[in-house]
Design a protein around this motif. Structure first.
Motif, PDB file in Angstrom:
ATOM      1  N   GLY A  15       9.691   3.787   2.692  1.00 52.87           N
ATOM      2  CA  GLY A  15       8.303   3.431   2.464  1.00 52.87           C
ATOM      3  C   GLY A  15       8.037   1.948   2.535  1.00 52.87           C
ATOM      4  O   GLY A  15       6.888   1.529   2.562  1.00 52.87           O
TER       5      GLY A  15
ATOM      6  N   TYR B  11       0.825  -1.211   0.000  1.00 52.37           N
ATOM      7  CA  TYR B  11       0.000   0.000   0.000  1.00 52.37           C
ATOM      8  C   TYR B  11       0.855   1.255   0.000  1.00 52.37           C
ATOM      9  O   TYR B  11       0.476   2.287  -0.498  1.00 52.37           O
ATOM     10  CB  TYR B  11      -0.874   0.048   1.249  1.00 52.37           C
ATOM     11  N   VAL B  12       2.011   1.118   0.631  1.00 48.79           N
ATOM     12  CA  VAL B  12       2.806   2.302   0.896  1.00 48.79           C
ATOM     13  C   VAL B  12       3.434   2.817  -0.384  1.00 48.79           C
ATOM     14  O   VAL B  12       3.954   2.050  -1.176  1.00 48.79           O
ATOM     15  CB  VAL B  12       3.902   1.959   1.896  1.00 48.79           C
ATOM     16  N   HIS B  13       3.361   4.088  -0.584  1.00 49.03           N
ATOM     17  CA  HIS B  13       4.068   4.695  -1.704  1.00 49.03           C
ATOM     18  C   HIS B  13       5.535   4.512  -1.450  1.00 49.03           C
ATOM     19  O   HIS B  13       6.053   4.980  -0.462  1.00 49.03           O
ATOM     20  CB  HIS B  13       3.746   6.190  -1.769  1.00 49.03           C
ATOM     21  N   GLN B  14       6.173   3.806  -2.340  1.00 45.35           N
ATOM     22  CA  GLN B  14       7.536   3.462  -2.021  1.00 45.35           C
ATOM     23  C   GLN B  14       8.529   4.468  -2.549  1.00 45.35           C
ATOM     24  O   GLN B  14       8.348   5.092  -3.573  1.00 45.35           O
ATOM     25  CB  GLN B  14       7.858   2.088  -2.595  1.00 45.35           C
TER      26      GLN B  14
END
Lengths: 300, 669
Positions: free
Chosen positions: A30, A14-17
């Protein structure tokens, strides 16, 4: 009853990397690692079966958790211990080939077979949330020569008999009831149980418990070579704005232009809120503005 | 002073003072036994170091204890209470003197001799009259006015005690008055007694003597009955309230830690309150001190919207449980679980931790700490909490923020601004603590951007922690997940220490409170400023000036964690006051009585059943039709805007803005 639960620590997607817009550098801030939610549910199911008192007559039974991966995997195993698992086995493999389910299933099978305690039930999550392969459980059953039931949505094991009654989730909410002899491999769906949240004593207990480390050499040497290779991975394309059909009023050139630019601006939509009267007025105004209403009859 | 001492007479052949001695011994011994048992309960409580900063405590004792500063907030009951309290202070001495005179005929308390005695006698007469009047007033208040907050209190006890006090006053007046008449002595200043003595002038000397003697004995007997009634009733507060005020919490916003041992939570195996013994001794003292006045419940937002929470009844039930007089007495040997049997779980989850109960309590009972302590037991020991919080806990654990946005997006609000994110090469002085809400919420991001604009405009250089910043843990803590809170806190403190920040500026009052008041427990020692404090300084230094012309009527909503918890009532009003053209309209409930927005204590992430606090508050705020509602808290802003949008009769909903944005709108660029 000895239950083995295979878990995976996933990289959270989910995390914007990675791209720090301020420093304009790639970072790993991220990337977040966490226990696969499906596997958490599998562990919960195992713990509930243990709490039902399903034990072999001759001795102790318990819940053993196995995971493969680098050192960071330990934190996921600690979480499992905090939830209440009795044993945790960490197969240390810094380059776990998580892109191919075959070597993983092979390693897991080797670990499970190397355990003296035997196994009455092997539980896995239906799939891992990061790669969504959903194959390890099935391959594992093949390698262990056990029956497999996938997408388990309900699970009961009678204390006396050695078989399990299961429900499988099918499309559109349909359920299939299955009876399966034990030992077996089940891959569970997320709606089977709500996994418990570790308590403070549970966490304290987990910190004291040792995680058994197994190297590849302990279970018969190197892993089998991968049969699958991911050649490339593409991020999702920016979604074109939805349009049902190009507006036929436009000229061909304009239509072409829109098609090439990825879509046309969506027709403006809105939502009418408020109490019933306000909503009725809103609908009426909408219809009137767009000339859907019959013109008032001038003659009358 | 009076010639005929009732104790010199013989009753059944035994001198009166011997009778009095027997009475005194019995009464004092029974009183001591009961009080000792209560004291043992107190000692059974957990430890809580409250013996430091004696000077401040004494100051608090004088202001809040002896001067009763909180009482007049309820004018009628408050003034009556102050009169009775001071009556007690003065007349306790009188009763003691009567006792000494009786036990050892011919003696008086050494400091009540001579002229002092005369002054005291006239003074005590005045006090007796006013106290008597106050008792009658209090009975009228309870019986006729019947404030709702007394519901469920011990009514009989209240009337009994009021009448006992009345009898004490009356009997002394009659005793003295009859004495004067007997001796035909004129002591001009003892107005009450003299008046009574004239009133009794029609009686024959023999009858007068009987009245005189009876007055004395009634006074002494009632005195001892009263003494023994104290520890057995809610009137124990007469003894325990002053110590309770003395030992009150010194830092309002600092929640009691899970343990007072230096051990980190990771080494604990037990936390929270699951049985009465887990309460601290101070909490036991709280139970003893509750007078059932109901001010806490009267101000509780959860109670207001009909949730199953009444701080008063909670305290009463816990007290009954501690005393062992509840339906399931502890003496049976079976330990009654506190939560579930005595306190319902939905009571615990109804609290928004706004602190209105504690703010109003005249004896400084700490309700929120107890509720959080019981929540801790539910979360940490039983893993039992409303389903909807699980997602929030998971987000905090995985992503370090309640919304699940992840650390990489923490700096998104500053996109396009040259905000420096924790450069490691040089130490920074000022760190802006962004907080999860300013980092994640589209609406509130504008406040962070405005802060940047104003601070940069005023020449203050600051940096942010960026991805190293995590949730301060306030909500996790208030929801009982101390484990999560401490994990987050330790990591945050490490990051803050690493960058060597000397001053932290926050926009969120929750972060502010946690960083300022709670992180010191874990080793952070930095000056923390809320943006309202910063703005006040900038305005005073003329670094922010306002243009004239625009006009607006603005209502300011006090955020609980800024106002009640940190006493920041004035800076926001000062800021608004500096803006020409802004009319500040105070809502009905403001400052320490300000109503919660409904989002505190984790309620941002809980499902509200029934009526919503934010709608009630929004209706209150929009009564005087303001152009804008101002607040200084992201949670208040979200909750209130939701509430304002739902107001039916106002056409376009009133906008809720942060003070920062309002300043930005009116300032000269």
């Amino acid at each position: 009853m000895n239950i083995i639960v295979c878990v995976k620590q996933i990289s959270h997607i989910y995390v914007h990397q990675a791209f720090d817009k301020i420093t304009r550098q790639l970072t790993n801030t991220g990337v977040v690692h966490t226990l696969n939610p499906y596997d958490k549910v599998a562990l919960e199911a195992a713990l509930r079966l243990r709490e039902q008192g399903l034990r072999k007559q001759d001795g102790e039974g318990g819940v053993t958790v196995i995971s493969i991966g680098p050192k960071r995997v330990e934190s996921a195993l600690r979480w499992c211990l905090a939830m209440g698992a009795d044993r945790a086995i960490h197969v240390v493999d810094d380059a776990a080939p998580d892109k191919d389910p075959w070597p993983i299933a092979d390693l897991l099978a080797r670990v499970i077979q190397s355990q003296d305690t035997g196994h009455d039930l092997v539980l896995c999550g239906r799939k891992a949330m990061d790669r969504e392969m959903g194959q390890v459980g099935v391959f594992l059953a093949e390698l262990l020569d056990l029956p497999v039931v996938t997408s388990v949505a309900a699970l009961t094991v009678e204390p006396t008999s050695s078989k399990a009654m299961l429900q499988r989730s099918l499309e559109r909410g349909n359920r299939e009831t299955v009876e399966c002899a034990l030992p077996a491999v089940f891959t569970v769906d997320k709606n089977l149980h709500r996994p418990r949240y570790p308590t403070l004593p549970g966490r304290a207990q987990a910190r004291k418990m040792a995680i058994e480390r197994i190297s590849l050499a302990d279970i018969g040497g190197e892993r089998i070579s991968a049969t699958l290779e991911v050649t490339t991975m593409a991020p999702p394309r920016i979604r074109p704005k939805k349009i049902l059909s190009p507006d036929s009023n436009l000229s061909a050139a304009n239509r072409l232009q829109f098609a090439m630019s990825g879509g046309m601006p969506q027709k403006k939509g809105g939502q009418i809120g408020g109490d019933p009267t306000a909503m009725a007025i809103g609908i009426f105004d909408f219809l009137k503005d767009r000339n859907f209403l019959p013109k008032p009859n001038r003659e009358s | 002073m009076t010639g005929i001492l009732p104790v010199t007479q013989h009753y059944a052949g035994i001198p009166g003072n011997v009778w009095l001695g027997v009475l005194t011994t019995i009464a004092v011994v029974t009183f001591l036994i009961v009080t000792y048992n209560r004291f043992r309960l107190l000692c059974a409580g957990n430890k809580d170091p409250r013996f430091s900063s004696v000077k401040e405590r004494l100051k608090g004792l004088v202001l809040e204890g002896f001067l009763q500063r909180r009482q007049p907030r309820y004018p009628v009951a408050g003034v009556l209470h102050i009169v009775i309290f001071w009556g007690f202070m003065v007349l306790g001495l009188r009763s003691l003197n009567l006792l000494v005179e009786g036990l050892f005929p011919g003696t008086t308390l050494p400091f009540l001799k001579g002229d002092v005695g005369v002054v005291y006698d006239s003074m005590k007469d005045l006090f007796e009259l006013t106290t008597l009047a106050a008792c009658i007033g209090a009975v009228y208040h309870r019986a006729v006015v019947k404030p709702k907050r007394y519901d469920g209190s011990h009514r009989f006890e209240a009337y009994l005690v009021l009448s006992l006090i009345g009898i004490l006053m009356l009997s002394d007046l009659v005793y003295e008055g009859a004495g004067y008449r007997l001796q035909a002595e004129e002591t001009g200043w003892a107005v009450g007694s003299v008046a009574v003595s004239y009133g009794l002038s029609f009686l024959a000397p023999q009858v007068l003597k009987t009245v005189h003697v009876t007055g004395y004995w009634v006074h002494m007997i009632v005195f001892f009955v009263f003494l023994n009634l104290l520890p057995l009733s809610k009137h124990f507060h007469i003894i325990t309230a002053l110590p309770n005020v003395f030992f009150k919490k010194q830092v309002r916003g600092r929640l009691k830690p899970a343990t007072f041992e230096p051990a980190p939570i990771t080494e604990l195996t037990y936390a929270g309150v699951g049985k009465v013994e887990d309460f601290t001794w101070k909490h036991m003292l709280d139970f003893f001190s509750c007078t059932e006045c109901g001010r806490c419940t009267d101000n509780c937002p959860a109670n207001l919207v009909g949730r199953n929470l009444s701080p008063k009844h909670m305290t009463m039930r816990l007290r009954d449980h501690v005393y062992g007089t509840s339906k399931a007495p502890r003496s049976t040997g079976k330990e009654t679980p506190l939560i579930g049997d005595i306190i319902a779980t939905d009571e615990l989850w109804a609290c928004t931790t706004c602190g209105a109960c504690e703010e109003q309590c005249p004896v400084f009972i700490e309700h929120v700490d107890k509720i959080v302590d019981m929540r801790r037991h539910l979360v940490l020991m039983q893993s039992d909490f409303p389903d909807e919080i699980l997602q929030m806990f998971r987000n905090l654990e995985i992503f370090s923020d309640p919304m699940g946005m992840g650390p990489a997006r923490r700096t998104e609000w500053a996109e396009g601004l040259p905000v420096e994110s924790l450069s490691k090469n040089n130490a920074v002085d000022v760190v802006y603590w962004v907080g999860c809400f300013a980092a994640a919420d589209d609406r509130y991001r504008s406040v962070a951007r405005t802060l940047w604009k104003i601070m940069t405009g005023a020449g203050i250089r600051f940096e942010i922690l960026g991805a190293a910043e995590r949730c301060c843990g306030d909500f996790a803590r208030r929801l009982g997940n101390e484990y999560l809170f401490e994990t987050l806190a330790r990591k945050n403190i490490e990051a803050l220490k690493a960058c060597g920040a000397k001053q932290i500026v926050t926009t969120c009052p929750h972060c502010y409170n946690t960083l300022k008041n709670e992180y010191p427990d874990f080793g952070l020692d930095v000056d923390v400023l809320h943006h309202t404090e910063l703005l006040t300084r900038l305005i005073r230094d003329n670094k922010v000036t306002f243009k004239t012309g625009d006009k607006a009527r603005i209502t300011y909503h006090d955020a609980c964690y800024l106002g009640r918890y940190n006493q920041i009532y004035l800076p926001p009003r000062e800021i608004l006051g500096h803006i020409p053209g802004v009319d500040v309209i105070e809502p009905e409930r403001n400052c320490e009585k300000g109503l919660c927005c409904g989002g505190g204590g984790g309620y941002m992430w809980l499902v509200e059943q029934g009526q919503r606090v934010n709608e009630v508050r929004a209706a209150e705020l929009s009564t005087h039709a303001p152009d804008l509602v101002a607040t200084a808290c992201p949670y208040c802003m979200t909750m209130l805007q939701d509430g304002l949008d739902r107001q039916k009769d106002t056409g376009t909903p009133v906008q809720c803005m942060d003070l920062m944005e309002i300043v930005d709108r009116f300032m000269t660029n």
